[in-house]
Scaffold this motif. Structure first.
Motif, PDB file in Angstrom:
ATOM      1  N   ASP A  15       0.869  -1.178   0.000  1.00 46.81           N
ATOM      2  CA  ASP A  15       0.000   0.000   0.000  1.00 46.81           C
ATOM      3  C   ASP A  15       0.906   1.228   0.000  1.00 46.81           C
ATOM      4  N   ASN A  16       1.298   1.662  -1.178  1.00 44.00           N
ATOM      5  CA  ASN A  16       2.307   2.711  -1.285  1.00 44.00           C
ATOM      6  C   ASN A  16       1.709   4.109  -1.189  1.00 44.00           C
ATOM      7  N   ASP A  17       1.189   4.435  -0.006  1.00 43.44           N
ATOM      8  CA  ASP A  17       0.679   5.788   0.174  1.00 43.44           C
ATOM      9  C   ASP A  17       1.833   6.740   0.491  1.00 43.44           C
ATOM     10  N   GLU A  18       1.529   8.009   0.613  1.00 43.24           N
ATOM     11  CA  GLU A  18       2.563   9.029   0.825  1.00 43.24           C
ATOM     12  C   GLU A  18       3.348   8.783   2.105  1.00 43.24           C
ATOM     13  N   VAL A  25       9.894   3.292   2.737  1.00 41.22           N
ATOM     14  CA  VAL A  25      10.415   2.750   1.482  1.00 41.22           C
ATOM     15  C   VAL A  25      11.754   3.383   1.103  1.00 41.22           C
ATOM     16  N   SER A  26      12.777   2.514   0.923  1.00 37.95           N
ATOM     17  CA  SER A  26      14.096   2.948   0.477  1.00 37.95           C
ATOM     18  C   SER A  26      14.405   2.336  -0.886  1.00 37.95           C
ATOM     19  N   GLU A  27      15.510   2.777  -1.461  1.00 41.42           N
ATOM     20  CA  GLU A  27      15.969   2.175  -2.712  1.00 41.42           C
ATOM     21  C   GLU A  27      16.377   0.726  -2.464  1.00 41.42           C
ATOM     22  N   GLN A  56      10.811  -4.508  -3.213  1.00 44.11           N
ATOM     23  CA  GLN A  56      10.522  -3.201  -2.621  1.00 44.11           C
ATOM     24  C   GLN A  56      11.112  -3.190  -1.231  1.00 44.11           C
ATOM     25  N   ASN A  57      11.898  -2.194  -0.945  1.00 42.90           N
ATOM     26  CA  ASN A  57      12.666  -2.149   0.300  1.00 42.90           C
ATOM     27  C   ASN A  57      11.902  -1.429   1.399  1.00 42.90           C
ATOM     28  N   GLY A  58      11.009  -2.192   2.060  1.00 40.75           N
ATOM     29  CA  GLY A  58      10.216  -1.652   3.156  1.00 40.75           C
ATOM     30  C   GLY A  58       8.905  -1.065   2.676  1.00 40.75           C
ATOM     31  N   GLY A  59       7.957  -0.908   3.613  1.00 37.63           N
ATOM     32  CA  GLY A  59       6.677  -0.313   3.244  1.00 37.63           C
ATOM     33  C   GLY A  59       5.552  -0.777   4.137  1.00 37.63           C
ATOM     34  N   THR A  60       4.343  -0.369   3.775  1.00 32.55           N
ATOM     35  CA  THR A  60       3.143  -0.755   4.514  1.00 32.55           C
ATOM     36  C   THR A  60       2.306  -1.686   3.635  1.00 32.55           C
TER      37      THR A  60
END
Length: 323
Positions: A15-18, A25-27, A56-60
């Motif tokens: 869920d890539n919200d702001e 999220v990192s590179e 994808q390096n981290g996130g929700t």
């Protein structure tokens, strides 16, 4: 041997919200960065985790609930995560970030059993960890829930990281908000206020403040879907009413003492039914600062902080619809 996350669809996982992009999220991590983080934390990262972070390096995640067989401070049948830490240092919620694994161990007292890998909605009061106790620092860790609220109780979740990710389920499976709201509203109809508020109701007889406060709280709960005080108009009206009652019965010598000692005893940490169970002091401090800045609250040498006569009249007018 199958590859990590074979046939797993990551295109619908995140869920890539702001907020996620800013805080998690990192590179994609380089091999050098991975080795550096492993050396810093003292554990070899699971292969499945590394492969996932290269996508994808981290996130929700979209699905953020994991079923449990035993009760935790969060729920009787599941835990929730806020996000998954990425491999890096730059983002706040990354393995070596400002609020990463070592920070939670050093500053929040989490056990030295491995790596904090996911944070939870409790803002630090429970965490998901990779548990290396059985496998050693170079092995394949289990995934556990560590509950600060329950004296750091450790609850087994999954045999490895991939099993944990595959086991995440949609929140709708556990959404009891409608039923919870009905139960809470029923309880608020008859639940008792704190001992100190009850005393204030009895000694301040200009209005039926018990009825007024209960009516406002029920209205606020219906609007929000739960009972909690923040920076909305009804919360501010409750702050006004509580301060009015308190200063009619006791002296407020300073703003900090009211926020830290007086206010919690009325509506936060009480032994009665009507309480918020916790609070963010910044909300009540902001309200108090605004009232002082607007000169609705002034400090009198012998009487301490009090509402002005004019603002008291304003409050009583605003309370009339709830009588």
């Amino acid at each position: 041997m199958s590859k990590p996350f074979e046939n797993f669809d990551f295109s619908t996982f995140w869920d890539n919200d702001e907020y996620a992009l800013e805080s998690y999220v990192s590179e994609s991590p380089s091999d050098e960065l991975i080795l550096s983080i492993e050396n810093e934390l003292g554990y070899k990262l699971p292969k499945s985790y590394i492969e996932m972070m290269k996508v994808q390096n981290g996130g929700t995640p979209v699905n953020f609930c994991f079923p449990t067989d035993e009760s935790t401070s969060w729920s009787k049948d599941h835990v929730q995560i806020s996000g998954i830490f990425g491999i890096g240092r730059e983002k706040e919620y990354s393995l070596a970030g400002d609020l990463g694994s070592q920070f939670m161990i050093d500053n929040w007292g989490y056990p030295t059993i491995g790596i904090c890998i996911c944070d939870c909605p409790s803002a630090g009061h429970d965490m998901i960890m990779l548990d290396y106790r059985k496998c050693g620092k170079d092995g394949e860790p289990e995934v556990v829930h560590v509950d600060q609220e329950y004296d750091y109780t450790i609850t087994f979740l999954a045999k490895n990281f991939e099993a944990f990710i595959r086991g995440l389920v949609d929140y709708d499976e556990y959404d009891t908000s409608e039923e919870d709201l009905v139960n809470q509203l029923e309880a608020l109809e008859t639940a008792r206020f704190s001992t100190i508020l009850t005393q204030f109701f009895q000694s301040t007889q200009t209005k039926d403040f018990e009825k007024i406060l209960r009516t406002i709280i029920i209205k606020l709960t219906k609007e929000k879907g739960y009972f909690s005080l923040h920076d909305d108009p009804l919360s501010y009206l409750i702050y006004d009413t509580l301060f009015y009652l308190y200063t009619k019965n006791k002296k407020v010598s300073s703003a900090s003492k009211y926020v830290e000692k007086a206010y919690p005893k009325m509506i936060v940490f009480t032994d009665r039914g009507i309480n918020t169970g916790g609070y963010a002091p910044s909300f009540i401090s902001t309200w108090l600062d605004e009232k002082i800045a607007n000169q609705d609250i002034t400090k009198k040498f012998f009487k301490g902080l009090k509402f002005t006569t004019e603002y008291e009249h304003t409050i009583l007018e605003r309370l009339k619809p709830y009588e």
